[in-house]
Design a protein around this motif. Structure first.
Motif, PDB file in Angstrom:
ATOM      1  N   VAL A 420       0.866  -1.002   0.003  1.00 35.05           N
ATOM      2  CA  VAL A 420       0.024   0.072  -0.020  1.00 35.05           C
ATOM      3  C   VAL A 420       0.940   1.150   0.123  1.00 35.05           C
ATOM      4  O   VAL A 420       0.541   1.984  -0.522  1.00 35.05           O
ATOM      5  N   LEU A 421       2.186   1.318   0.703  1.00 38.20           N
ATOM      6  CA  LEU A 421       2.760   2.333   0.874  1.00 38.20           C
ATOM      7  C   LEU A 421       3.488   2.458  -0.644  1.00 38.20           C
ATOM      8  O   LEU A 421       3.361   3.895  -0.893  1.00 38.20           O
ATOM      9  N   LEU A 422       3.892   1.693  -0.997  1.00 38.78           N
ATOM     10  CA  LEU A 422       4.620   2.018  -2.348  1.00 38.78           C
ATOM     11  C   LEU A 422       3.594   2.462  -3.369  1.00 38.78           C
ATOM     12  O   LEU A 422       3.640   3.350  -4.330  1.00 38.78           O
ATOM     13  N   ALA A 423       2.191   1.900  -3.317  1.00 38.17           N
ATOM     14  CA  ALA A 423       1.355   2.233  -4.244  1.00 38.17           C
ATOM     15  C   ALA A 423       0.864   3.813  -4.128  1.00 38.17           C
ATOM     16  O   ALA A 423       0.544   4.620  -4.937  1.00 38.17           O
ATOM     17  N   GLN A 424       0.848   4.186  -2.787  1.00 37.47           N
ATOM     18  CA  GLN A 424       0.710   5.460  -2.585  1.00 37.47           C
ATOM     19  C   GLN A 424       1.764   6.599  -3.116  1.00 37.47           C
ATOM     20  O   GLN A 424       1.306   7.438  -3.605  1.00 37.47           O
ATOM     21  N   ARG A 425       3.069   6.140  -2.909  1.00 35.00           N
ATOM     22  CA  ARG A 425       4.158   7.057  -3.364  1.00 35.00           C
ATOM     23  C   ARG A 425       3.970   7.140  -4.868  1.00 35.00           C
ATOM     24  O   ARG A 425       4.201   7.980  -5.459  1.00 35.00           O
ATOM     25  N   THR A 426       3.662   6.082  -5.415  1.00 35.59           N
ATOM     26  CA  THR A 426       3.540   6.111  -6.906  1.00 35.59           C
ATOM     27  C   THR A 426       2.607   6.803  -7.647  1.00 35.59           C
ATOM     28  O   THR A 426       2.707   7.558  -8.331  1.00 35.59           O
ATOM     29  N   LEU A 427       1.457   6.723  -6.729  1.00 34.73           N
ATOM     30  CA  LEU A 427       0.283   7.614  -7.143  1.00 34.73           C
ATOM     31  C   LEU A 427       0.682   9.168  -6.920  1.00 34.73           C
ATOM     32  O   LEU A 427       0.288   9.824  -8.049  1.00 34.73           O
ATOM     33  N   PHE A 428       1.165   9.409  -5.933  1.00 33.25           N
ATOM     34  CA  PHE A 428       1.488  10.997  -5.391  1.00 33.25           C
ATOM     35  C   PHE A 428       2.408  11.534  -6.587  1.00 33.25           C
ATOM     36  O   PHE A 428       2.341  12.536  -6.938  1.00 33.25           O
ATOM     37  N   THR A 429       3.607  10.722  -6.777  1.00 32.01           N
ATOM     38  CA  THR A 429       4.670  11.091  -7.814  1.00 32.01           C
ATOM     39  C   THR A 429       3.867  11.218  -9.045  1.00 32.01           C
ATOM     40  O   THR A 429       4.274  12.103  -9.830  1.00 32.01           O
ATOM     41  N   ALA A 430       2.959  10.137  -9.575  1.00 31.52           N
ATOM     42  CA  ALA A 430       2.343  10.387 -10.887  1.00 31.52           C
ATOM     43  C   ALA A 430       1.457  11.484 -10.910  1.00 31.52           C
ATOM     44  O   ALA A 430       1.655  12.229 -11.940  1.00 31.52           O
ATOM     45  N   GLN A 431       0.860  11.747 -10.054  1.00 30.96           N
ATOM     46  CA  GLN A 431      -0.012  13.099 -10.160  1.00 30.96           C
ATOM     47  C   GLN A 431       0.654  14.488 -10.052  1.00 30.96           C
ATOM     48  O   GLN A 431       0.645  15.477 -10.726  1.00 30.96           O
ATOM     49  N   ASP A 432       1.617  14.540  -9.285  1.00 36.71           N
ATOM     50  CA  ASP A 432       2.512  15.510  -9.081  1.00 36.71           C
ATOM     51  C   ASP A 432       3.423  15.991 -10.832  1.00 36.71           C
ATOM     52  O   ASP A 432       3.745  16.960 -11.109  1.00 36.71           O
ATOM     53  N   GLN A 433       3.868  14.578 -11.175  1.00 33.88           N
ATOM     54  CA  GLN A 433       4.405  14.925 -12.404  1.00 33.88           C
ATOM     55  C   GLN A 433       3.680  15.127 -13.330  1.00 33.88           C
ATOM     56  O   GLN A 433       4.282  15.971 -14.468  1.00 33.88           O
ATOM     57  N   LEU A 434       2.469  14.862 -13.443  1.00 34.70           N
ATOM     58  CA  LEU A 434       1.484  15.232 -14.618  1.00 34.70           C
ATOM     59  C   LEU A 434       1.208  16.764 -14.503  1.00 34.70           C
ATOM     60  O   LEU A 434       1.406  17.214 -15.525  1.00 34.70           O
ATOM     61  N   ALA A 435       1.196  17.081 -13.317  1.00 34.79           N
ATOM     62  CA  ALA A 435       0.832  18.605 -13.231  1.00 34.79           C
ATOM     63  C   ALA A 435       1.929  19.420 -13.675  1.00 34.79           C
ATOM     64  O   ALA A 435       1.772  20.434 -14.559  1.00 34.79           O
ATOM     65  N   GLN A 436       3.216  19.074 -13.350  1.00 31.73           N
ATOM     66  CA  GLN A 436       4.343  19.524 -13.609  1.00 31.73           C
ATOM     67  C   GLN A 436       4.694  19.557 -15.139  1.00 31.73           C
ATOM     68  O   GLN A 436       5.342  20.587 -15.905  1.00 31.73           O
ATOM     69  N   LEU A 437       4.348  18.347 -15.971  1.00 30.41           N
ATOM     70  CA  LEU A 437       4.413  18.407 -17.290  1.00 30.41           C
ATOM     71  C   LEU A 437       3.348  18.954 -17.997  1.00 30.41           C
ATOM     72  O   LEU A 437       3.674  19.546 -19.305  1.00 30.41           O
ATOM     73  N   ARG A 438       2.181  19.271 -17.640  1.00 30.03           N
ATOM     74  CA  ARG A 438       1.217  20.078 -18.024  1.00 30.03           C
ATOM     75  C   ARG A 438       1.595  21.586 -18.178  1.00 30.03           C
ATOM     76  O   ARG A 438       1.544  22.211 -18.981  1.00 30.03           O
TER      77      ARG A 438
END
Length: 461
Positions: A420-438
């Motif tokens: 669960v912890l790894l999935a949380q980190r992956t999701l947070f990083t993916a959301q943050d990266q998408l905002a920065q790429l936009r």
């Protein structure tokens, strides 16, 4: 006594006036560059055919941005400073133009003297005129230099307007991106706290270990710690935007606009050969080359003889504060001035002006090369970040699915908390990266607009 002018001077003066067209000229130096036939990054760039216009910011579909750019162009302190420089250049040209006309002086006076009880009174009124024949074009070259300097200053003002619009757009996009990243961080904190409650319940029932509880608490603390830097950065970005607009740094801005709702416009880069006519900074650099040529011509003309004409007329009277019973005078004269020895000062000035011309020529050459690179970089960044954003959306979709499955399996006891912890980190990083790429894609579009001149065109003369 009345003095008559020497009429034998007039033919010579007329001859001098008619020969005043022998002005020295200097060609404007321009760099010899082989421009590419097309952009190297054009193959992977957008296939948009819409030309760049001078209201390019409207292509992002943001009503708020339209208002902010309009406000900045009307009231930004930096643009007002640049506008005053244009005014100063206009006044300098007016001063230079005045040198082409004769100077007229009018004087009047009255005096009384008493010497050994003998009083002497005088009154006078005189009009004088001075005019330097611009035989070699020195004065006209100075006017040309001032005119080219005015053109360069105006182009600098246009470049400042383009830069201001780009800065406002980029800063506004950064504001929206930080708002979104802050919301993502807060949302992930909520998710982490929710998982913590599940772990706490399992721990209370003996189904989870103290290690698992401590690990989730650490995750919650890390999520909370990630929020404050984003809040500070958001406040600083908003204050920077306020300064650009000439507002108080504590000014507020609307927060309802979403980063994902903005359009990323396609930009037609055109041909490299057209870039020289589309950028105001390159036009300003070229105008300074014209001013340098005029300065060289003026310095060369200063080596040659100078001819000046003067004329005067006056009336005088032996009465105090009266022009009765006057004596009239009239004079016309011409003089030639040629420097015989000045220690090489004038010749050194010619060499100095030529050196400045060579410096400006290399500066202009470098400006063209930098402009070409800026367009290439902007095209490459736009293509790369578009591909990165598309891939990141797929990553985000999978990360959301992984977290849902991990939480479900943890509740059922099929997997441990680490999953669960790894999935949380992956999701947070993916959301943050998408905002920065936009944000990167929007910024790429702004940079490309700016590199292409923002729809600027050289005004008709």
């Amino acid at each position: 006594m009345c003095l008559q002018p020497n009429t034998r001077l007039l033919p010579g003066l007329l001859l001098i006036a008619f020969t005043a067209g022998c002005a020295l000229t200097e060609p404007v130096a321009r760099p010899d560059l082989d421009l590419p036939a097309q952009w190297a990054e054009a193959a992977g760039a957008s296939t948009a055919t819409a030309p760049v216009n001078d209201t390019w910011w409207q292509g992002f579909g943001s009503a708020t941005l339209d208002g902010l750019v309009a406000e900045a162009l009307a009231a930004a302190p930096d643009l007002r400073i640049q506008a005053e420089r244009v005014v100063q250049a206009e006044l300098a040209l007016r001063q230079a133009d005045a040198s082409l006309f004769p100077a007229l002086d009018l004087s009047a006076g009255s005096s009384t003297r008493n010497v050994d009880n003998n009083e002497a009174n005088t009154s006078s009124l005189s009009l004088g005129a001075r005019y330097e024949l611009d035989l070699w074009g020195r004065i006209a070259a100075g006017v040309d230099a001032s005119r080219a300097g005015l053109a360069a200053t105006r182009f600098d003002h246009d470049a400042a307007r383009l830069s201001m619009g780009a800065s406002v757009a980029t800063t506004w996009f950064q504001t929206l991106a930080l708002q979104e990243r802050l919301e993502i961080a807060r949302h992930n904190l909520t998710i982490a706290e929710g998982v913590l409650r599940v772990v706490q319940a399992r721990y209370d029932n003996g189904a989870a270990s103290a290690l698992e509880l401590s690990q989730q608490r650490t995750t919650v603390l890390n999520q909370r710690q990630a929020i404050e830097p984003l809040e500070v950065q958001l406040r600083q970005t908003r204050s920077a935007l306020a300064i650009l607009l000439g507002r108080n740094p504590q000014a507020d801005f609307p927060t309802e606009e979403r980063l994902a709702a903005l359009q990323v416009p396609g930009v037609d880069a055109g041909l490299p050969s057209a870039l020289l006519l589309r950028r105001p900074d390159l036009a300003a650099s070229e105008a300074r080359l014209a001013a340098a040529a005029a300065n060289i011509a003026a310095a060369r003309a200063a080596l040659l003889p100078g001819i000046s004409l003067s004329a005067g007329a006056g009336v005088g009277s032996p009465a105090l504060l009266s022009l009765a019973d006057t004596t009239r005078t009239l004079s016309i004269s011409a003089s030639v001035l040629q420097s015989i020895f000045d220690g090489g000062r004038l010749r050194a000035d010619v060499d100095l002006q030529r050196s400045r011309q060579r410096e400006l020529l290399e500066t202009h050459r470098r400006a063209i090369l930098v402009a070409l690179k800026e367009v290439e970089d902007a095209l490459a960044d736009a293509t790369r970040d578009a591909n990165q954003e598309a891939a990141q959306r797929e990553i985000l979709s999978e990360a959301e699915r992984s977290l849902r499955l991990a939480e479900l399996r943890y509740r059922e006891g099929a997997d441990g908390l680490l999953t669960v912890l790894l999935a949380q980190r992956t999701l947070f990083t993916a959301q943050d990266q998408l905002a920065q790429l936009r944000l990167a894609r929007l910024t790429d579009a702004v940079n490309l607009y700016k590199a292409l001149g923002g729809g600027w065109s050289r005004p008709a003369r």
